[in-house]
Design a protein around this motif. Sequence first.
Motif, PDB file in Angstrom:
ATOM      1  N   GLU A  65       0.671  -1.527  -0.487  1.00 28.64           N
ATOM      2  CA  GLU A  65      -0.105  -0.234   0.255  1.00 28.64           C
ATOM      3  C   GLU A  65       0.720   0.959  -0.063  1.00 28.64           C
ATOM      4  N   THR A  66       2.029   1.202   0.957  1.00 28.22           N
ATOM      5  CA  THR A  66       2.502   2.159   0.312  1.00 28.22           C
ATOM      6  C   THR A  66       3.112   2.772  -0.680  1.00 28.22           C
ATOM      7  N   ALA A  67       3.458   2.020  -1.966  1.00 26.02           N
ATOM      8  CA  ALA A  67       2.942   3.275  -3.306  1.00 26.02           C
ATOM      9  C   ALA A  67       2.203   3.901  -3.148  1.00 26.02           C
ATOM     10  N   GLY A  68       0.984   3.583  -2.604  1.00 24.99           N
ATOM     11  CA  GLY A  68      -0.286   5.063  -3.016  1.00 24.99           C
ATOM     12  C   GLY A  68       0.403   6.227  -2.011  1.00 24.99           C
ATOM     13  N   PHE A  69       0.570   5.753  -0.955  1.00 20.62           N
ATOM     14  CA  PHE A  69       1.765   6.950  -0.247  1.00 20.62           C
ATOM     15  C   PHE A  69       2.299   7.836  -1.362  1.00 20.62           C
ATOM     16  N   LEU A  70       3.231   7.618  -1.928  1.00 19.54           N
ATOM     17  CA  LEU A  70       4.303   8.235  -2.916  1.00 19.54           C
ATOM     18  C   LEU A  70       3.793   8.890  -3.442  1.00 19.54           C
ATOM     19  N   GLN A  71       2.135   7.679  -4.424  1.00 19.61           N
ATOM     20  CA  GLN A  71       2.119   8.322  -5.361  1.00 19.61           C
ATOM     21  C   GLN A  71       1.044   9.810  -4.871  1.00 19.61           C
ATOM     22  N   HIS A  72      -0.033  10.175  -3.498  1.00 23.61           N
ATOM     23  CA  HIS A  72      -0.252  11.273  -2.886  1.00 23.61           C
ATOM     24  C   HIS A  72       0.433  11.821  -2.969  1.00 23.61           C
ATOM     25  N   MET A  73       2.032  12.189  -2.523  1.00 26.13           N
ATOM     26  CA  MET A  73       2.992  12.814  -1.282  1.00 26.13           C
ATOM     27  C   MET A  73       2.692  14.087  -2.815  1.00 26.13           C
ATOM     28  N   LEU A  74       2.845  13.898  -3.909  1.00 23.75           N
ATOM     29  CA  LEU A  74       3.476  15.003  -4.808  1.00 23.75           C
ATOM     30  C   LEU A  74       2.101  15.724  -5.711  1.00 23.75           C
ATOM     31  N   GLY A  75       2.315  16.629  -5.265  1.00 23.36           N
ATOM     32  CA  GLY A  75       1.131  17.758  -5.690  1.00 23.36           C
ATOM     33  C   GLY A  75       0.582  17.938  -7.168  1.00 23.36           C
ATOM     34  N   THR A  76       0.102  18.937  -7.585  1.00 25.12           N
ATOM     35  CA  THR A  76      -0.149  18.987  -8.946  1.00 25.12           C
ATOM     36  C   THR A  76       0.638  19.687  -9.803  1.00 25.12           C
ATOM     37  N   THR A  77       1.327  20.278  -8.868  1.00 26.90           N
ATOM     38  CA  THR A  77       2.928  20.838  -9.373  1.00 26.90           C
ATOM     39  C   THR A  77       4.400  20.193  -9.601  1.00 26.90           C
ATOM     40  N   SER A  78       3.540  18.591  -8.978  1.00 28.57           N
ATOM     41  CA  SER A  78       5.006  17.294  -9.121  1.00 28.57           C
ATOM     42  C   SER A  78       6.100  17.818  -7.927  1.00 28.57           C
ATOM     43  N   LEU A  79       5.706  18.494  -7.470  1.00 27.30           N
ATOM     44  CA  LEU A  79       6.811  19.381  -5.782  1.00 27.30           C
ATOM     45  C   LEU A  79       6.285  18.165  -4.693  1.00 27.30           C
ATOM     46  N   CYS A  80       7.308  17.574  -3.874  1.00 25.41           N
ATOM     47  CA  CYS A  80       6.696  17.088  -3.252  1.00 25.41           C
ATOM     48  C   CYS A  80       5.672  17.807  -2.076  1.00 25.41           C
ATOM     49  N   PHE A  81       5.537  16.432  -1.162  1.00 22.58           N
ATOM     50  CA  PHE A  81       5.031  17.127   0.606  1.00 22.58           C
ATOM     51  C   PHE A  81       6.437  16.893   1.507  1.00 22.58           C
ATOM     52  N   ASN A  82       7.336  18.163   1.127  1.00 23.98           N
ATOM     53  CA  ASN A  82       8.404  18.085   1.465  1.00 23.98           C
ATOM     54  C   ASN A  82       8.692  17.653   3.066  1.00 23.98           C
ATOM     55  N   TRP A  83       8.175  17.307   3.752  1.00 22.44           N
ATOM     56  CA  TRP A  83       7.984  17.612   5.420  1.00 22.44           C
ATOM     57  C   TRP A  83       9.079  16.328   5.897  1.00 22.44           C
ATOM     58  N   GLY A  84      10.038  16.733   7.539  1.00 23.98           N
ATOM     59  CA  GLY A  84      11.208  15.924   7.632  1.00 23.98           C
ATOM     60  C   GLY A  84      12.163  16.543   6.587  1.00 23.98           C
ATOM     61  N   ASP A  85      13.587  15.859   6.854  1.00 25.26           N
ATOM     62  CA  ASP A  85      14.515  16.013   6.176  1.00 25.26           C
ATOM     63  C   ASP A  85      14.157  15.149   4.493  1.00 25.26           C
ATOM     64  N   CYS A  86      13.436  16.235   4.148  1.00 23.30           N
ATOM     65  CA  CYS A  86      13.570  16.069   2.601  1.00 23.30           C
ATOM     66  C   CYS A  86      13.663  17.403   1.546  1.00 23.30           C
ATOM     67  N   ASN A  87      14.368  17.615   0.647  1.00 25.37           N
ATOM     68  CA  ASN A  87      13.794  18.588  -0.222  1.00 25.37           C
ATOM     69  C   ASN A  87      12.377  18.637  -1.128  1.00 25.37           C
ATOM     70  N   LEU A  88      12.589  20.195  -1.751  1.00 25.01           N
ATOM     71  CA  LEU A  88      11.554  19.612  -2.286  1.00 25.01           C
ATOM     72  C   LEU A  88      10.575  19.502  -3.306  1.00 25.01           C
ATOM     73  N   GLY A  89      12.162  19.055  -4.166  1.00 24.00           N
ATOM     74  CA  GLY A  89      11.755  18.882  -5.608  1.00 24.00           C
ATOM     75  C   GLY A  89      11.044  16.655  -5.826  1.00 24.00           C
ATOM     76  N   GLY A  90       9.924  16.788  -6.855  1.00 26.69           N
ATOM     77  CA  GLY A  90       9.818  15.207  -6.549  1.00 26.69           C
ATOM     78  C   GLY A  90      10.796  15.023  -7.915  1.00 26.69           C
ATOM     79  N   SER A  91      10.526  13.588  -8.080  1.00 23.68           N
ATOM     80  CA  SER A  91      11.569  13.308  -9.050  1.00 23.68           C
ATOM     81  C   SER A  91      11.503  11.635  -9.375  1.00 23.68           C
ATOM     82  N   LEU A  92      11.490  10.917 -10.222  1.00 26.13           N
ATOM     83  CA  LEU A  92      11.208   9.480 -10.749  1.00 26.13           C
ATOM     84  C   LEU A  92      11.449   8.900  -9.479  1.00 26.13           C
ATOM     85  N   LYS A  93      10.489   7.729  -9.776  1.00 27.57           N
ATOM     86  CA  LYS A  93      10.762   6.717  -8.551  1.00 27.57           C
ATOM     87  C   LYS A  93      11.151   5.264  -9.385  1.00 27.57           C
TER      88      LYS A  93
END
Length: 625
Positions: free
Chosen positions: A279-307
């Motif tokens: 189910e964690t694939a759903g988490f990762l998918q929904h963590m990206l916004g409409t801008t393709s930037l991620c919800f960058n809480w914690g030790d995480c930079n802003l950019g989304g990227s191919l996984k």
Amino acid sequence: MKFPPFFLLILSATLLTLSACKKEASTPPISNDQGNHPQLLLLEGEEEQIHTLIDTDPVWQEVHFAILQACNKFFKKELLERKLIGRRLLSVSRECIRRVFYLSYAYRMTGDERFLARAEAEMLAVAGFSDWNPSHFLDVAEMTMGMAIGYDWLYHDLPESSRTKIRQAIRTKGLEPSFDNNYNWFLGSTNNWNQVCNAGMTFGAVALAGAYPELARDVIDRAVSTIELPMGVYQPDGAYPEGYAYWGYGTSMNVLFLHALEKAMGSDYGLPQMPGFLETAGFLQHMLGTTSLCFNWGDCNLGGSLKPAMFWFAEQTSDPSLLWMERKFLEIDDYSRLTGDRLLPAILIWGKNIPMDQITAPERKVWVGQGSNPVALMRTSWTDPQAIYLGFKAGSPSVNHGHMDVGSFIMEADGVRWASDFGSQDYESLESKGIQVFGRAQDAQRWSIFRFNNYVHNTLTVDGELQRVDGYAGIDRYSEDPAFPFAISDISTVYDGQLQQSRRGVGIREEQYVIVRDEVSTLDRPTVIRWTMLTTANVSLTENGATLIKDGKTLYMRVSGPDNLQMRTWSTDPGTDYDAPNPGKTLLGFECELPANSSERFQVLLIPEDATGAVSPFDQPLSEW
């Protein structure tokens, strides 16, 4: 230290499962035939499936050629050298994976002996290092993985003298240090260290199984048992407590581990069926916004990227819609932008049965996961680039790579991220100044780092105090109703000793605007509440809120609360020599003092400019949401 109740439940359940697993299973030996290569990820003859894919799909063809072009650039670089950055050799280890994985792929796909020769030279250079820096064992794990892929994939075409040197290096500098108690603390860890180190050691074990079958079996038995610890933190719903970036690290390595087991051993030992993992694939998918930037809480930079690991999940679950956002990262003009990812060849292994035209938009617009760092993620559309996206997190600052951000949120509309998060700061930039980055106690130096405490997150600060690291908040109630998707969390425990109660609810009303509502009760003393939201927009304060402008778009903030509420902005200049600068960012919000033993509510509306006429009065208590 107190731990979140949910964390203790997970740990207890995982240890019980781990104990049962140890009683039941010992992995069967891999073939002792030293000629049985390759065994890792891509077996002999499976190249043809990738050839078919790249011959029929232009996107996959572009990815393939980008890997070959990256390999050609390696010829202009010096061979890898043992150069530490601070206490880490990790950048060299990761480049080892990238070069050897790419070059081995290129040779298997083209037969061009230039790629073989360069991969051999890189591996011999690494084999000659004095060690692979076992004091920071991630370095050893990734180096071992890179060397194992090259040794296994190129085995039949490497001269025996080179095979011997590479094999000895994998054993003495990779596998054997993992049995040293000074270095193998990762075996009892519930975080990404366990996933990465067990994956690297398993790759090394599979590669050397023909030469050292007993050692290989010991390593793989140990990994199959102990990797259950970090896999336990995905339950119950798949929310990964370390956030988007570390999902890309820990989960990707976990998937590599599982795929290596399946290929070499013929079994994944049922590990993917552990609660929450698929189910964690759903988490990762929904963590990206409409801008393709991620919800960058914690030790995480802003950019989304191919996984690349997402393609493994899509295949395992027979759900190509999981790749909706990954597809966007593949629809680009310059595919060389993808070649910084050391795992990129894996995307062709895991994606070889997934044509691009099978990837459709997901149906669910709301995703909620509990666990040790619960999140609620919602949007009004997957296909409209102007849609609203809202991310909300609860959890605890005590989780690995956690910040004091319980109750924080991010928000997008009209293709703009309006409510932002600083994310992380490079660890070496802090450690080189003597800052202890990884403490989790209430008085840890970590919380003096500007980007890590609650003063600069999109949450509350009470009387200028820090959130409590031993506090924990879940998602208490939520709705997927398209007219009003929302999530509510009682975040009181992170304000223990500061407030009697604090509850926050966030939601999207009528697909038009976002509401953030706080309901607080004070103790027996006057209390100052500070509400903050980080933004990269230009801000103008108004009588009852603010106007935000960015990229030619406008967002209106409307605030309601007690009469003494004062709108404010705060500087994001940290004022220290160790914190990173934060140009172009503003903290926006308000302060007010509440009487002792009182209850109050604050309500903030975030309204895109096209929705201003559609905002109807709404002031319902959270209990009525």
